[in-house]
Design an enzyme around this catalytic site. Sequence first.
Site, PDB file in Angstrom:
ATOM      1  N   ARG A  51      -5.404  25.361  27.725  1.00 31.33           N
ATOM      2  CA  ARG A  51      -6.302  24.241  27.476  1.00 31.33           C
ATOM      3  C   ARG A  51      -5.967  23.100  28.427  1.00 31.33           C
ATOM      4  O   ARG A  51      -4.869  23.030  28.978  1.00 31.33           O
ATOM      5  CB  ARG A  51      -6.239  23.784  26.020  1.00 31.33           C
ATOM      6  N   GLU A  68     -17.329  23.572  17.482  1.00 29.86           N
ATOM      7  CA  GLU A  68     -17.540  23.246  16.078  1.00 29.86           C
ATOM      8  C   GLU A  68     -18.172  21.859  16.039  1.00 29.86           C
ATOM      9  O   GLU A  68     -17.633  20.923  16.639  1.00 29.86           O
ATOM     10  CB  GLU A  68     -16.206  23.243  15.332  1.00 29.86           C
ATOM     11  N   LYS A 127      -9.390  15.847  18.544  1.00 26.44           N
ATOM     12  CA  LYS A 127     -10.591  15.333  17.867  1.00 26.44           C
ATOM     13  C   LYS A 127     -10.210  14.346  16.780  1.00 26.44           C
ATOM     14  O   LYS A 127     -10.898  13.363  16.565  1.00 26.44           O
ATOM     15  CB  LYS A 127     -11.356  16.487  17.235  1.00 26.44           C
TER      16      LYS A 127
HETATM   17  P1  ATP Z   1     -10.924  21.811  16.527  1.00 28.66           P
HETATM   18  O1  ATP Z   1     -11.066  23.295  16.595  1.00 28.66           O
HETATM   19  O2  ATP Z   1      -9.575  21.355  16.145  1.00 28.66           O
HETATM   20  O3  ATP Z   1     -12.010  21.128  15.788  1.00 28.66           O
HETATM   21  P2  ATP Z   1     -11.349  21.951  19.386  1.00 28.66           P
HETATM   22  O4  ATP Z   1     -11.034  20.912  20.405  1.00 28.66           O
HETATM   23  O5  ATP Z   1     -10.725  23.285  19.521  1.00 28.66           O
HETATM   24  O6  ATP Z   1     -11.060  21.263  18.011  1.00 28.66           O
HETATM   25  P3  ATP Z   1     -13.887  23.314  19.278  1.00 28.66           P
HETATM   26  O7  ATP Z   1     -15.208  22.739  18.953  1.00 28.66           O
HETATM   27  O8  ATP Z   1     -13.353  24.379  18.423  1.00 28.66           O
HETATM   28  O9  ATP Z   1     -12.904  22.087  19.355  1.00 28.66           O
HETATM   29  O10 ATP Z   1     -13.862  23.783  20.791  1.00 28.66           O
HETATM   30  C1  ATP Z   1     -14.869  24.525  21.388  1.00 28.66           C
HETATM   31  C2  ATP Z   1     -14.300  25.305  22.529  1.00 28.66           C
HETATM   32  O11 ATP Z   1     -13.709  24.421  23.480  1.00 28.66           O
HETATM   33  C3  ATP Z   1     -13.222  26.264  22.075  1.00 28.66           C
HETATM   34  O12 ATP Z   1     -13.457  27.509  22.701  1.00 28.66           O
HETATM   35  C4  ATP Z   1     -11.957  25.640  22.556  1.00 28.66           C
HETATM   36  O13 ATP Z   1     -11.008  26.621  22.862  1.00 28.66           O
HETATM   37  C5  ATP Z   1     -12.408  24.863  23.797  1.00 28.66           C
HETATM   38  N1  ATP Z   1     -11.550  23.714  24.018  1.00 28.66           N
HETATM   39  C6  ATP Z   1     -11.254  22.740  23.145  1.00 28.66           C
HETATM   40  N2  ATP Z   1     -10.381  21.866  23.672  1.00 28.66           N
HETATM   41  C7  ATP Z   1     -10.117  22.290  24.924  1.00 28.66           C
HETATM   42  C8  ATP Z   1      -9.282  21.827  25.988  1.00 28.66           C
HETATM   43  N3  ATP Z   1      -8.530  20.741  25.855  1.00 28.66           N
HETATM   44  N4  ATP Z   1      -9.264  22.523  27.138  1.00 28.66           N
HETATM   45  C9  ATP Z   1     -10.021  23.623  27.279  1.00 28.66           C
HETATM   46  N5  ATP Z   1     -10.818  24.119  26.322  1.00 28.66           N
HETATM   47  C10 ATP Z   1     -10.870  23.477  25.154  1.00 28.66           C
END
Ligand code: ATP
Length: 601
Positions: free
Chosen positions: A307, A76, A317
């Site tokens: 994760r 995102e 974030k």
């Molecule tokens: P949010 O959704 O709260 O804005 P997010 O960290 O999940 O934050 P995204 O942009 O949705 O951010 O993440 C993109 C991809 O990265 C998603 O598929 C998510 O599952 C993966 N991702 C995010 N944080 C992690 C992490 N700490 N370890 C592994 N994969 C992650």
Amino acid sequence: MSGKPVSRPDAPAGGKPREKAKQRPSGSNFIRAIIDADLASGKYAARTWGGHPGPARVHEGAPKDPARIRTRFPPEPNGYLHIGHAKSICLNFGLARDYGGVCHLRFDDTNPAKEEQEYVDSIIEAVRWLGFDWGEHLYYASDYFDTLYEFAELFIRHGLAYVDSLTAEEMRDYRGTLFRPGRESPYRERPADENLALFRRMRAGEFPDGTHVLRLKIDMTSGNINLRDPVIYRIRHAAHHRTGDTWCIYPLYDYTHCISDALENITHSICTLEFEDHRPLYDWVLERLADFGALKRPLPQQIEFARLNLTYVVLSKRKLIQLVEEGHVDGWDDPRMPTIAGCRRRGYTPEAIRLFAERIGVAKENSTLDISILEECLRDDLNERAERRIAVLDPLRLVIDNYPEGAEEECRAPNHPQKPELGRRIVPFSRELWIEREDFTESPPQGYFRLYPGNSVRLRYGYVVKCTGCEKDAQGNVIAVHCEYAPETKSGTPGADKVKVKGAIHWLSAKHACAAEVRLYDRLFRVPQPGSERDVLEDINPGSKKIITAQLEPALRDAKPEERLQFERHGYFIADRVDSKPGVPVFNRAVTLRDSWAGTA
Ligand code: ATP
Ligand code: MG
């Protein structure tokens, strides 16, 4: 709120810090086992897409070769990517590469309020820098707004979606809890044509934010709250970074994500564990659309993995944005930030990050890994590749009283101790040198083999010198050390080692050396779990950035931005890509040679 879940509070946070992840062959994770089974069963071979009757909708440009696996990385654009995302990127792109498939980069841009072009650009740059290529497969969920809308009308026409007009508060109450089933909204039985008319008026902008939503009609008594008539559209009069003012209703994440996957012919939709409880909804939406004939089977399948959590950093974030916006760090690419841009500026290589992803592997259970595992990957990578140079970080003058004034000569130093093929370089030598302040003392503790009055050391790649005394200023601070050299001891000349000494120190010729700004970065937080016991800001390590003026080998004056080197005895450093100017390098310390935090956790 983008409608995405937050981590479940019961997820174990502790894990086993300090335990070095075993090196696993990258072929052994459970996701590969699923893919292997799918390929063996011919699940995708049966697909005849592209030219043949295929799914009712395939995004233009979506891959037409059905037998290959297809993954996606769906960020995102509401922040910079961090090391946790790097794990997901390496996993998704790595699987596509290993199976001869394709990995899409898809911006999951359904929330106009928090998304910005700057984030889109930074994400593209980060994924590329990590070494991955999506080819022509760059997509935006916002490209599917028309299709998503059409599908929503389909759900309405099939009696599986309705416009709800409860207030947000009422809706929360009706939803129930984990221990209390939900209740059906009084608007749930609106006839389809009424729903359709209302939904069209929502789209036309006739209602203010928050007055109506579109919900799927699933099951208000389900044990899985995600299935209690989830909201799939809400009204939001906000401009979107790509679609501008075209829309004033926006689809929610759970509805958008699965459909985007299907439209792109994704085979394996890999996400983090907090989405496990959303999988029934993912499947429900796609199965219904397949029933309506709008999508074709086999449908993409969601697979969850743990994760990445790391000690000494924050990966939320929200907290990262706070650090940047409140100025606790120098921007998203501050070398102390766990962002990919920060890692890059710190001196990380893409190879080190990919090595890290491979070493830690993919698991089904959440845990917190020690940051030293990441740092060790950088050392392992740079130890092989970085040339050695000399830098004196805390300079003290050493005068060789019996060396002729004005004379100078060349010493030769290997660029890499284990790699003679990388050659040697010339290090000029003269009567006055810079040495490290800590390499001299008037009163040596036991086991101190460096300079003290009466003791001899080898000046690495140069001569053996014997300390004769020091000069002090009015406050008693040592301002220069004096010594005499033994002319027959020059390194590399016959008989040079006849004089045996216990210590060797590094040095630079004072008149040749180049003074430069060096930033000594350390961990941004001083505790393994920042924010767990007090406000996260109170856990910031006040010594995480120290700026010094160091003396460097003359050749380092021309270091290229992003050139990475080992400064002997000090660690790995990188010429800062932003602040270095031709002839005026600025260096960042990436990592020390050894883990100076070991045993402190
Ligand atoms: P949010 O959704 O709260 O804005 P997010 O960290 O999940 O934050 P995204 O942009 O949705 O951010 O993440 C993109 C991809 O990265 C998603 O598929 C998510 O599952 C993966 N991702 C995010 N944080 C992690 C992490 N700490 N370890 C592994 N994969 C992650
Ligand atoms: Mg997310």
